[in-house]
Write an enzyme that holds these catalytic residues in place. Structure first.
Site, PDB file in Angstrom:
ATOM      1  CG  ASP A 237      56.917  38.981  84.038  1.00 37.70           C
ATOM      2  OD1 ASP A 237      57.939  39.682  84.076  1.00 37.70           O
ATOM      3  OD2 ASP A 237      56.918  37.764  84.291  1.00 37.70           O
TER       4      ASP A 237
ATOM      5  CG  HIS B 125      61.139  38.250  84.006  1.00 40.47           C
ATOM      6  ND1 HIS B 125      59.889  37.917  84.478  1.00 40.47           N
ATOM      7  CD2 HIS B 125      61.980  37.318  84.510  1.00 40.47           C
ATOM      8  CE1 HIS B 125      59.973  36.829  85.230  1.00 40.47           C
ATOM      9  NE2 HIS B 125      61.239  36.446  85.267  1.00 40.47           N
TER      10      HIS B 125
ATOM     11  CB  SER C 123      60.758  33.319  85.904  1.00 43.65           C
ATOM     12  OG  SER C 123      60.501  34.188  86.954  1.00 43.65           O
TER      13      SER C 123
END
Length: 461
Positions: free
Chosen positions: A157, A217, A397
Site C-alpha cells: 500500500d 491509506h 480497500s
C-alpha cells in the site's frame, strides 16, 4: 481501494460529544442454567477413587433427587448431572445437601463461562464492522480460538505512518517505489517503509490533475488488520495479535505494476534483484489497490509466485459499481477478491460485483454518514505526517483487510492451510446477502463461523 472523503479525529477527540456513537452491540443471550454439579470427595472416602462407589451412593438416595453420574474429571472430582430441568434455587439446594455429606470435600455448580468482556478500546462500540450481527463480520466469537498470533500480513500500500495503536504489531517491510519523485521521500527503493505522505500539487501527476492531500491509506488498512486490542486506547481489530508488514508501492501519483508485482513476490519470500530477501515472509498479502485492466501476465506471475510460497493473496474488488472482472488484480486467478458490504449488510452501492467476487466484507456504506463507514488508525497531516488520529473510510480497500485478518485467524489455527483451503473455509462459512445472488460471491464473511468450522475440522482430523 479508497472511496470518497475522510472524516478524521485526533486521539483525544475520538469520543467527543460531536461523534454519534453507533448502536451498542447486542447483549449475548444468557445460556441455560447449568444442570451439572462438580463434587470432590475426601481422600479417605471410597468415592474419591471408585466411580462405582459414587453410582451406588446415588442409587441409595431416597430423597427423590435425580442425580446421575456423568464422568470423573482430571482433577479427581466427579461430574454429576441432574436428570430433570431445575431452577437456580433448587440447584443451590442440591449443592448444599451434597456439602452436608461427610464424604464430600466440596460441591459446586458446573457454571457456564462466556468470553471475557468486550475489548476496552474506547471506539470498539463504533466498530459495527466487527460485532454487528447483520452487517458486521461476527468477529468476537472467533477471538476465543484465534487472534492471528504468529501470522504476518503484508499490507502492500502507501506504507505506514507511526501510530501508538499499531506500532507493536509492525515488522519491517520495504519501500518498492522506484521513482524517487513519486516516492516523496527523496529517493527510490530502500528499507524505509514509512509513509511520508502522498499529497500532490495541481498538475503534478498529469497536466489536468487537481492534486490533493495525503491519504494515510496503508495505515488505515493496517489498523483494520491488527490494531492493538484491549489496550485501553483507540480501536480494536480482527487479528490483533498478527503482525503487519508494510510494503510501499503507492506514492503521490499512485503506483506502477512493476513495483507492485515485485512487492508481491518479495512479501511472500521470493527474491527480487537488488533487494535484500524478506526475513519475515508474509502468510497473507493484502492488496487494497487496482486498475481497470485485464489481469496481466506480470500480475499473474507475481501472484502465482506468492501462492507457490503458500501465501494467501487478498484483493479489493474496486469501487466503480461495475463488474469486477474488468479490474486487476481482482480479476487474476488464485486470489480472494473482496466486495464491500454496507451498514445494512447489503452490497455497498459503490462496490464492484460479479462472478469474479469471492466474498463480501464490511467496507462502509458511502451514504454520507461517516459512522456507517470503517473506523481505523490514521494521521491528521494534510501533507507530511502530523498527529496520529483515527478516521472513517469507505471502500473495498476497507473490506479486503477484514478478509486478510480472517485468513490470519485461520492460519494461526492451522498453519498448513494452503491458499485454496483458506479461501474454501472463508467462502464455505459465509452468511447469505439478500438480493445479491452471485454478484457478492459466497456472501458476507463470518469470522466466528469460519473459525468454528476450522476448529471442528481440526479436532476431527
Amino acid at each position: 481501494m479508497l472511496a470518497a472523503a475522510v472524516a478524521a479525529l485526533t486521539v483525544s477527540g475520538l469520543l467527543a460529544p460531536t461523534v454519534r456513537a453507533a448502536p451498542a452491540a447486542p447483549e449475548p443471550s444468557r445460556p441455560p442454567h447449568a444442570q451439572r454439579l462438580i463434587v470432590g470427595y475426601k481422600s479417605a472416602s471410597p468415592k474419591a477413587r471408585s466411580d462405582q462407589a459414587v453410582k451406588d451412593a446415588l442409587r441409595r438416595k431416597t430423597d427423590g433427587t435425580a442425580l446421575s453420574f456423568e464422568r470423573r474429571l482430571a482433577t479427581g472430582a466427579v461430574l454429576l448431572r441432574l436428570r430433570e430441568q431445575t431452577t437456580a434455587a433448587s440447584l443451590s439446594a442440591v449443592t448444599e445437601e451434597l456439602k452436608g455429606d461427610p464424604d464430600v470435600s466440596y460441591a459446586e455448580p458446573d457454571s457456564v463461562l462466556q468470553a471475557a468482556a468486550d475489548p476496552d478500546d474506547p471506539a470498539y462500540r463504533l466498530q459495527w464492522d466487527l460485532w454487528d450481527g447483520t452487517a458486521g463480520m461476527n468477529v468476537p466469537p472467533a477471538w476465543n480460538r484465534a487472534t492471528g498470533r504468529g501470522v504476518t500480513v503484508a499490507v502492500i500500500d502507501t506504507g505506514y505512518v507511526t501510530h501508538t495503536d499499531l506500532d507493536s504489531q509492525i515488522v519491517d517491510g520495504y519501500d518498492f517505489i522506484a521513482d524517487a519523485s513519486n516516492a516523496r521521500d527523496g529517493d527510490g527503493r530502500d528499507s524505509n517503509y514509512h509513509d511520508p505522505g502522498t499529497w500532490s500539487a495541481p498538475g503534478q501527476c498529469a497536466p489536468d490533475s487537481p492534486g490533493g492531500p495525503s491519504v494515510w491509506h496503508g495505515t488505515h488498512v493496517a489498523g483494520t488488520v491488527a490494531a492493538q486490542t484491549d489496550n485501553g486506547i483507540g480501536v480494536a481489530s480482527t487479528a490483533h495479535d498478527a503482525h503487519v508488514q508494510p510494503v510501499r508501492v503507492l506514492g503521490a501519483c499512485g503506483g506502477v505494476k512493476s513495483d507492485t508485482a515485485e512487492a508481491i513476490i518479495w512479501a511472500a519470500g521470493g527474491s527480487v534483484p537488488g533487494v535484500p530477501d524478506n526475513e519475515t515472509p508474509a502468510e497473507v498479502i493484502n492488496l487494497s489497490l487496482g486498475e481497470k485492466a485485464p489481469c496481466s501476465a506480470t500480475y499473474q506471475r507475481a501472484i502465482d509466485s506468492a501462492v507457490g510460497h503458500g501465501t494467501t493473496v487478498v484483493v479489493a474488488a474496486g469501487n466503480a459499481n461495475e463488474n469486477a472482472a474488468a479490474y486487476a488484480p481482482a480479476n487474476c486467478d488464485h486470489v480472494i477478491t473482496v466486495a464491500a458490504g454496507d451498514r445494512n449488510g447489503h452490497r455497498a452501492r459503490y462496490s464492484n460485483w460479479g462472478r469474479t467476487v469471492d466474498i463480501t466484507a464490511p467496507g462502509g456504506s458511502g451514504n454520507g454518514t461517516v459512522q456507517d463507514d470503517i473506523l481505523s488508525t490514521y494521521n491528521s497531516g494534510r501533507t507530511d505526517p502530523d498527529r496520529e488520529s483515527y478516521a472513517w473510510l469507505k471502500g473495498t480497500s476497507m473490506a479486503a483487510p477484514h478478509v486478510s485478518a480472517l485468513a490470519a485467524l485461520l492460519l494461526q489455527l492451522r498453519p498448513s492451510l494452503t491458499p485454496a483451503q483458506v479461501q474454501r473455509v472463508i467462502t464455505g462459512t459465509a452468511r447469505p446477502i439478500a438480493g445479491c445472488g452471485q454478484n457478492c460471491g459466497a456472501g458476507l464473511a463470518d469470522a466466528g463461523a469460519a473459525v468454528r468450522a476450522l476448529s471442528a475440522r481440526t479436532r476431527h482430523g
